[in-house]
Design a protein around this motif. Structure first.
Motif, PDB file in Angstrom:
ATOM      1  N   ALA A 225       0.654  -1.172  -0.558  1.00 41.07           N
ATOM      2  CA  ALA A 225      -0.423  -0.188  -0.119  1.00 41.07           C
ATOM      3  C   ALA A 225       0.809   1.422   0.177  1.00 41.07           C
ATOM      4  N   SER A 226       1.963   1.413   0.591  1.00 44.34           N
ATOM      5  CA  SER A 226       2.819   2.279   0.590  1.00 44.34           C
ATOM      6  C   SER A 226       3.720   2.579  -0.510  1.00 44.34           C
ATOM      7  N   ALA A 231       4.140   5.120  -6.855  1.00 44.25           N
ATOM      8  CA  ALA A 231       3.509   3.964  -7.906  1.00 44.25           C
ATOM      9  C   ALA A 231       2.919   5.649  -8.718  1.00 44.25           C
ATOM     10  N   TYR A 232       1.886   5.505  -7.728  1.00 48.80           N
ATOM     11  CA  TYR A 232       0.290   5.669  -8.796  1.00 48.80           C
ATOM     12  C   TYR A 232      -0.157   7.622  -8.632  1.00 48.80           C
ATOM     13  N   GLY A 233       1.470   8.002  -8.282  1.00 53.70           N
ATOM     14  CA  GLY A 233       1.364  10.005  -7.845  1.00 53.70           C
ATOM     15  C   GLY A 233       2.177  10.781  -8.780  1.00 53.70           C
ATOM     16  N   PRO A 234       2.935  11.697  -8.640  1.00 52.66           N
ATOM     17  CA  PRO A 234       3.357  12.498  -8.797  1.00 52.66           C
ATOM     18  C   PRO A 234       5.262  11.833  -8.785  1.00 52.66           C
ATOM     19  N   ASP A 235       6.040  12.182 -10.476  1.00 49.65           N
ATOM     20  CA  ASP A 235       7.349  11.469 -10.265  1.00 49.65           C
ATOM     21  C   ASP A 235       8.621  12.501  -8.878  1.00 49.65           C
ATOM     22  N   SER A 248      14.423   7.646 -10.721  1.00 47.01           N
ATOM     23  CA  SER A 248      12.418   7.516 -10.837  1.00 47.01           C
ATOM     24  C   SER A 248      12.300   7.143  -9.733  1.00 47.01           C
ATOM     25  N   ALA A 249      11.401   7.609  -8.389  1.00 49.28           N
ATOM     26  CA  ALA A 249      10.891   7.356  -8.024  1.00 49.28           C
ATOM     27  C   ALA A 249       9.104   6.399  -7.650  1.00 49.28           C
ATOM     28  N   LYS A 250       8.578   6.812  -8.612  1.00 53.01           N
ATOM     29  CA  LYS A 250       7.928   6.520  -9.331  1.00 53.01           C
ATOM     30  C   LYS A 250       8.245   5.110 -10.325  1.00 53.01           C
ATOM     31  N   ASP A 251       8.970   5.197 -11.134  1.00 58.08           N
ATOM     32  CA  ASP A 251       9.253   4.343 -11.555  1.00 58.08           C
ATOM     33  C   ASP A 251      10.208   2.990 -10.328  1.00 58.08           C
ATOM     34  N   ARG A 252      11.031   3.254  -9.475  1.00 55.80           N
ATOM     35  CA  ARG A 252      10.827   2.417  -9.039  1.00 55.80           C
ATOM     36  C   ARG A 252      10.149   1.563  -7.855  1.00 55.80           C
ATOM     37  N   ALA A 253       9.390   2.295  -7.679  1.00 54.67           N
ATOM     38  CA  ALA A 253       8.032   1.730  -6.736  1.00 54.67           C
ATOM     39  C   ALA A 253       7.336   0.114  -7.399  1.00 54.67           C
ATOM     40  N   GLN A 254       7.018   1.092  -9.096  1.00 50.36           N
ATOM     41  CA  GLN A 254       6.250   0.320 -10.073  1.00 50.36           C
ATOM     42  C   GLN A 254       6.875  -0.711  -9.697  1.00 50.36           C
TER      43      GLN A 254
END
Length: 335
Positions: A225-226, A231-235, A248-254
């Motif tokens: 969930a964290s 992954a679904y928010g702003p990068d 990229s935090a977004k890419d790594r979360a995904q």
């Protein structure tokens, strides 16, 4: 002090610098502390392990930035593992520097008791997971010299998530990110698009959910969930506690979500084919990039492997996909 290449200080924008610090750990040689250079002082993020080499490196890093220990106004910490927190507590106790930490780290701080061994909670969970021999080996582990006499205790300010932390001209927003630990916090610099990610997002390894003194019932459920928050928010530019900054935090979360999706499928498929305990499943799987089997791992890595499988089983049980039975040894079956 001359820094080896891997320990070179990295300036990240105008107000932030990454200062790698040495760790006394074979498999994890360094931790990143981040110095936020405010208008009237420095905020440190995750100032490392309490050891003389680490303190010398931290003071040398501050000096190269035109600052000293006396300029440190506050310390914000992502979580209470020793490689992030013990220097913070040391400077809190020696110099009165305020320390900020996630509120739910109190569970592990209150449970801290080295007289019970290095991993008392993990020993109990290993026995429930069917890994009695690994549990016995873990139970006999003695503290290493670098693990003795570590300062530990409560911070000056508990954070629940949502708070804004003033860093003398730069503001951090605290986000509760339970999973790696119950009280893990990441700190977001919205203006410059930076995310001080601690161990929540690491560039090369998957953060463990097996090293807490007092874990929650299903830490993997919280961790996924964290991850979705980012992954679904702003990068943002990821500033991890271990490894290089800037991904990229977004890419790594995904990527981490995808990894756990694959691992959950592997674990579920083993249950379907009659493997019932976390130990049984961990024995069937391969570990590390060298594809080792469980018996080829050292004691602590074997412990982590079994408890990671257990975390995936508990997540599936939490979601109603599996059913857990057994008061002494946990067994799982499709629901």
């Amino acid at each position: 002090m001359a820094f080896p290449q891997d320990f070179e200080i990295e300036r990240i924008g105008e107000h932030v610098a990454r200062v790698p610090l040495p760790l006394p750990l074979k498999d994890l040689p360094q931790v990143n502390t981040y110095a936020i250079l405010g208008t009237d002082g420095v905020t440190l993020v995750d100032p490392g392990w309490k050891s003389d080499p680490s303190e010398r490196a931290l003071l040398a890093g501050l000096a190269s930035l035109g600052a000293g220990m006396g300029d440190v106004r506050q310390i914000v910490v992502t979580h209470a593992h020793w490689d992030h927190y013990t220097r913070a507590v040391d400077w809190q106790q020696r110099y009165g520097i305020p320390v900020l930490l996630g509120r739910n780290e109190r569970h592990s701080i209150e449970a801290f008791d080295l007289s019970r061994g290095s991993y008392p909670n993990q020993v109990a969970l290993l026995r429930r997971a069917g890994a009695s021999e690994i549990a016995a080996a873990v139970d006999t582990l003695e503290l290493e010299e670098h693990e003795r006499d570590m300062p530990f205790g409560a911070p000056d300010r508990w954070l629940s998530g949502g708070e804004r932390v003033d860093c003398s001209g730069l503001t951090l927003v605290a986000h509760a990110t339970p999973g790696h630990t119950r009280g893990h916090i990441v700190y977001e610099d919205i203006v410059d698009g930076l995310l001080f990610a601690g161990d929540h997002l690491l560039p090369r390894i998957t953060p463990s959910v097996a090293f807490e003194q007092a874990p929650e019932e299903s830490p993997l459920t919280s961790y996924l969930a964290s991850l979705r928050m980012f992954a679904y928010g702003p990068d943002h530019r990821m500033l991890p506690a271990h490894g290089l900054a800037g991904a990229s935090a977004k890419d790594r979360a995904q990527e981490l979500l995808n990894h756990h999706d694959r691992r959950l499928k592997v674990v579920y498929d083993h249950v379907v084919t009659e493997a019932r305990t976390a130990f049984d499943i961990a024995t069937l799987m391969r570990w590390t990039r060298h594809n080792k089997n469980l018996s080829q791992l050292g004691t602590v890595h074997a412990m982590t492997a079994v408890l990671e499988v257990r975390a995936h089983l508990e997540h599936l049980a939490h979601g109603g996909v599996l059913t857990r039975t057994g008061a002494v040894t946990e067994r799982y079956a499709p629901s």
